[in-house]
Scaffold this active site. Structure first.
Site, PDB file in Angstrom:
ATOM      1  N   GLN A   9       0.829  -1.201   0.000  1.00 23.64           N
ATOM      2  CA  GLN A   9       0.000   0.000   0.000  1.00 23.64           C
ATOM      3  C   GLN A   9       0.864   1.252   0.000  1.00 23.64           C
ATOM      4  OE1 GLN A   9      -3.289  -0.466   2.579  1.00 23.64           O
ATOM      5  NE2 GLN A   9      -4.089   1.602   2.324  1.00 23.64           N
ATOM      6  N   SER A  94       3.709  -6.543   2.701  1.00 23.18           N
ATOM      7  CA  SER A  94       2.388  -6.399   3.313  1.00 23.18           C
ATOM      8  C   SER A  94       1.315  -6.954   2.380  1.00 23.18           C
ATOM      9  CB  SER A  94       2.137  -4.936   3.703  1.00 23.18           C
ATOM     10  OG  SER A  94       0.978  -4.806   4.494  1.00 23.18           O
ATOM     11  N   LEU A  95       0.395  -6.116   1.869  1.00 21.33           N
ATOM     12  CA  LEU A  95      -0.638  -6.663   0.982  1.00 21.33           C
ATOM     13  C   LEU A  95      -0.016  -7.321  -0.236  1.00 21.33           C
ATOM     14  CD1 LEU A  95      -1.691  -5.225  -1.947  1.00 21.33           C
ATOM     15  CD2 LEU A  95      -1.865  -3.294  -0.419  1.00 21.33           C
ATOM     16  N   ARG A 119      -9.826  -7.653   3.759  1.00 21.78           N
ATOM     17  CA  ARG A 119      -8.687  -7.193   4.550  1.00 21.78           C
ATOM     18  C   ARG A 119      -8.715  -5.675   4.706  1.00 21.78           C
ATOM     19  NH1 ARG A 119      -3.125  -5.738   3.658  1.00 21.78           N
ATOM     20  NH2 ARG A 119      -1.640  -6.778   5.064  1.00 21.78           N
ATOM     21  N   HIS A 211      -0.181  -3.222  11.120  1.00 21.04           N
ATOM     22  CA  HIS A 211       0.910  -4.092  11.578  1.00 21.04           C
ATOM     23  C   HIS A 211       1.287  -3.861  13.036  1.00 21.04           C
ATOM     24  CE1 HIS A 211       1.349  -5.761   7.623  1.00 21.04           C
ATOM     25  NE2 HIS A 211       1.420  -4.548   7.114  1.00 21.04           N
ATOM     26  N   GLN A 260       0.493 -11.697   9.671  1.00 22.36           N
ATOM     27  CA  GLN A 260       1.089 -10.443   9.191  1.00 22.36           C
ATOM     28  C   GLN A 260       0.180  -9.239   9.413  1.00 22.36           C
ATOM     29  OE1 GLN A 260      -0.406  -8.898   5.652  1.00 22.36           O
ATOM     30  NE2 GLN A 260       1.050 -10.160   4.515  1.00 22.36           N
TER      31      GLN A 260
END
Length: 319
Positions: A9, A94-95, A119, A211, A260
């Site tokens: 992101q 991440s994503l 998500r 996170h 995560q």
């Protein structure tokens, strides 16, 4: 030996994907499938904006994934380059880990799009707007960032304040760490950063503290969603963010994707682990964000980032 990597992101921008769709039927098919899976004209939002709507977590996450996988689709279907033949590993920030898992064939595209919509919604809903924050600490290593986060929490407690959370969320590269938690604690950490060894601190324009443990409701939501999703063994192992190791077992991938949400993104360690596993070059799909990080982490690695159709064509010719 190469790894194919996928951005997270923040790499979204209005206009993304337009040139790919115009040049590549394979890329266009990716955007159409994602639109259908979400019941939304996401591709129109990607190309035309408005930027503030594209930046919303629920839109940015599937948009970034779609753009990266459209780039890969052009390479594979029209460039004649198969991921399984040219990449020994995949990884994502991440994503981007969802993009990596999909690229390796463990999730299908529609499932990945729907999971990222879930998500994004769950991460946005986990903490009320204004309660959380994130900040980048520049010129600080992991130990320094951890010390700054801890000092911020301790100083608020010493003043009689409530116990608050501030923790390292992203270990991006040797000089870029991100902290996350309650806004007051993150702002205090940012104010302490320079005197404790960081070059500077920058508050990030995000809508939630990603996170960290404040995201536990989102982790619970993803545990439920991933439990219902069809997940196959990937064509190549995936380096997971949460523990910086390569995994290929579907159950282990599912566990890592849940973890995560609240866990630290160990990108620096992941890149070093890929290099130690024999990777000599990486290819970033859909953005030019991870490439510079990789060069700061491991200058000896060859880095290629592909965004435009011309860059995809040049990569196909070189592989």
């Amino acid at each position: 030996m190469r790894a194919f990597i996928f951005p997270g992101q923040g790499s979204q921008a209005v206009g993304m994907g337009r040139a790919l769709a115009e040049a590549s039927p394979a890329a266009r098919a990716v955007f159409e499938e994602v639109d259908e899976a979400l019941g939304q004209h996401l591709f129109r939002l990607m190309t035309d904006g408005p930027a503030e709507e594209l930046t919303l977590t629920r839109n940015a996450q599937p948009a970034i994934m779609a753009n990266a996988l459209a780039t890969l689709a052009m390479l594979e279907r029209e460039g004649g380059v198969r991921l399984a033949d040219k990449a020994a590993y995949v990884a994502g920030h991440s994503l981007g880990e969802y993009s990596a898992v999909c690229a390796a064939g463990a999730f299908d595209l529609a499932t990945t799009a729907r999971l990222l919509r879930t998500r994004g919604d769950a991460m946005q809903a986990a903490v009320a707007v204004g309660e959380g924050a994130m900040a980048a600490l520049l010129g600080a290593d992991l130990a320094t960032a951890q010390a700054i986060a801890g000092a911020a929490v301790d100083s608020i407690l010493a003043e009689g304040g409530e116990p608050l959370l501030c923790t390292v969320a992203n270990d991006n590269d040797p000089a870029q760490l991100v902290i996350s938690g309650h806004r007051a604690a993150v702002e205090r950490a940012a104010s302490l950063a320079r005197e404790m060894g960081a070059k500077r601190a920058v508050m990030l324009p995000v809508s939630a503290p990603f996170h960290c443990s404040l995201m536990q409701p989102a982790a619970d939501a993803m545990d439920a969603a991933l439990g219902e999703a069809a997940l196959r063994a990937p064509l190549v192992p995936v380096f997971s963010n949460v523990d910086a190791v390569a995994i290929a077992d579907p159950g282990a991938i599912r566990v890592a994707l849940v973890a995560q949400v609240t866990g630290m993104v160990r990108w620096r360690e992941s890149v070093l682990a890929m290099r130690d596993a024999g990777v000599t070059g990486v290819v970033e799909f859909g953005a030019k964000v991870l490439g510079p990080m990789v060069k700061r982490i491991a200058p000896d690695l060859e880095v290629v980032s592909v965004v435009s159709p011309a860059e995809v064509e040049a990569l196909a010719a070189s592989l």
